[in-house]
Design an enzyme around this catalytic site. Sequence first.
Site, PDB file in Angstrom:
ATOM      1  N   HIS A   1     -33.842  31.416  22.838  1.00 42.35           N
ATOM      2  CA  HIS A   1     -32.801  30.485  22.094  1.00 42.35           C
ATOM      3  C   HIS A   1     -33.468  29.163  22.053  1.00 42.35           C
ATOM      4  O   HIS A   1     -34.644  28.848  22.138  1.00 42.35           O
ATOM      5  CB  HIS A   1     -31.517  30.421  22.497  1.00 42.35           C
ATOM      6  CG  HIS A   1     -30.934  32.088  22.597  1.00 42.35           C
ATOM      7  ND1 HIS A   1     -30.447  32.599  21.347  1.00 42.35           N
ATOM      8  CD2 HIS A   1     -30.603  32.806  23.465  1.00 42.35           C
ATOM      9  CE1 HIS A   1     -29.938  33.795  21.825  1.00 42.35           C
ATOM     10  NE2 HIS A   1     -30.409  33.880  23.052  1.00 42.35           N
TER      11      HIS A   1
ATOM     12  N   GLU B   1     -26.664  29.320  27.247  1.00 36.13           N
ATOM     13  CA  GLU B   1     -27.656  30.321  27.640  1.00 36.13           C
ATOM     14  C   GLU B   1     -28.977  29.674  27.563  1.00 36.13           C
ATOM     15  O   GLU B   1     -30.016  29.679  28.415  1.00 36.13           O
ATOM     16  CB  GLU B   1     -27.503  31.385  26.871  1.00 36.13           C
ATOM     17  CG  GLU B   1     -28.908  32.473  27.040  1.00 36.13           C
ATOM     18  CD  GLU B   1     -28.806  33.678  26.086  1.00 36.13           C
ATOM     19  OE1 GLU B   1     -29.590  34.693  26.239  1.00 36.13           O
ATOM     20  OE2 GLU B   1     -27.690  33.786  25.145  1.00 36.13           O
TER      21      GLU B   1
ATOM     22  N   HIS C   1     -33.379  35.742  29.019  1.00 36.91           N
ATOM     23  CA  HIS C   1     -31.976  35.330  28.524  1.00 36.91           C
ATOM     24  C   HIS C   1     -30.896  35.453  29.579  1.00 36.91           C
ATOM     25  O   HIS C   1     -31.034  35.751  30.443  1.00 36.91           O
ATOM     26  CB  HIS C   1     -31.824  36.505  27.557  1.00 36.91           C
ATOM     27  CG  HIS C   1     -32.498  36.101  26.499  1.00 36.91           C
ATOM     28  ND1 HIS C   1     -32.000  35.731  25.012  1.00 36.91           N
ATOM     29  CD2 HIS C   1     -34.087  36.343  26.060  1.00 36.91           C
ATOM     30  CE1 HIS C   1     -33.113  35.666  24.165  1.00 36.91           C
ATOM     31  NE2 HIS C   1     -34.294  35.996  24.706  1.00 36.91           N
TER      32      HIS C   1
ATOM     33  N   GLU D   1     -32.456  39.720  31.238  1.00 35.98           N
ATOM     34  CA  GLU D   1     -30.871  39.364  31.148  1.00 35.98           C
ATOM     35  C   GLU D   1     -30.382  38.907  32.374  1.00 35.98           C
ATOM     36  O   GLU D   1     -30.150  39.946  33.430  1.00 35.98           O
ATOM     37  CB  GLU D   1     -29.968  40.504  30.400  1.00 35.98           C
ATOM     38  CG  GLU D   1     -29.984  41.026  29.154  1.00 35.98           C
ATOM     39  CD  GLU D   1     -29.604  39.644  28.105  1.00 35.98           C
ATOM     40  OE1 GLU D   1     -29.295  38.804  28.355  1.00 35.98           O
ATOM     41  OE2 GLU D   1     -29.862  40.166  26.746  1.00 35.98           O
TER      42      GLU D   1
END
Length: 490
Positions: free
Chosen positions: A305, A320, A373, A443
């Site tokens: 992102h 995030e 992430h 993650e």
Amino acid sequence: MFKNSKILLKGGRALKKVATFFVLLILLSVFYVSAYAYKENIIVDGKVVNYNVPDITITIDGNKFDTGNNPPLILDGNTIVPLRSIGQGLGASVNWDGSTQTITVTKGKVFKFFIGKNYATVDGNKVQLPAPARLINNNTSYVPMRFLFESLGYDVKWIGDKYLIQVTSKVTVPPTSSNVNITDFSSSYANGKYTITVKADGPLTYKQGTINDSSGVRVYFDFSNAINAVTNKQISISQGGLNMAYIGQNQLQPAITRLVISMTTSLPYTITQSQDKKEFDISFNIGNNSSSSNNGPLIYIDPGHGGSDPGAIGVGGIHEANIALAIGLKLKTLLDNGGFRTMISRTTDTYVGLYDRPDQANNAGADAFVSIHCDAFDSSSANGTTVLYYPNGYNGDTRDEKTFAQIIHDNLMKEINTTDRGLSERPKLVVLNQTKMVAVLVETGFVTSPTDAQLLTDDNFQWKIAQGIYNGLVQYFTELKNGTIKSTIS
């Protein structure tokens, strides 16, 4: 006379029963209208909407919270609540600007909501909302329930079968007043590895950092709630690029003891702690420093992102994208110091195209791709760490993605104490299916979990994630070089 009196008395009783019935009927009608105040039509951003959803109750720390004539609503699958009554009820100031249709909420931070927009600003920084702010019945602003309560410092839970918003004050653990004592500061050398050891009479927790200037490189570690009780405060090394190590009391209130290691140039190192956390070891490979020339494998680091894409918004409004960047930069530091070559998709809060990331790695001929992430879910109970990879042999791809992912996963979980959600195949993720080298997407944890979010925003925990991924990359390329594993499936 008495007969007529009896008739009148009976008639009076009958009239009294009828009156009582109508009073009850009126009370029931009032209760029904009150319980389902918006059962029929409401006006949402100037448009009439038919609304027929059971009433929603709010409790804060077990006590019912009354929002008056503006009950919580469910629109398009999102629970929204009246901003002014809740904001002011929780001690915030709320101001409405009709000309711009903007609501400003101030409680520690300044929050701005914009009617019809699915974003807000927190101290001027743009954050994504799960649903837009709404204007109900032309006079009451509503915003997403979870974002409002969590932004104002509360934990929130939606109990669907009861249509209940359960809000609780965040539990703050008071800082401990007890300190540990640093009892030993020593060093050792064996098989090309130089190790500096710090011991204490209690568990050691620390934060670390690096200083680069004209005098060289200094790595430091701040041990929290620690009193330095050793007399030998300095160790002279002068070998393999290591100059010296020093330990001293950096601060008394609260107590912080700082360990500083001075180097001529950046050297790779590994950190280990004993099971009871009372011993801290930092080891440098100085017998063969060829890895410090950075001619090793090229690793492409991708903090997910960024910029206009903040990723998932979690507890307390954390982004995030910011967490991924912090971990990515720490991983880059470890890899640069560990003899790897690195590329990184971004070093600031900027947006990089989704397909640009694998394209850059492919064009540079990267040897591995690591995307970082954070996870998110509607329920705050979801938590833990997952490593995602492209399925072995999928669509004719011959890369051994699973072995690479397993090694990264195993090393990562040795460093961090989160729920282990294991490995997961994800053939549709662009950063996994468009890369030509082994690739994983980590993650790291759930920003929507209060427990994970507290860890993910902790600098020390971010270093542990970076260290775990780094250790996995070291193991993978060492075994690849030794022939223990292969980069492709047979």
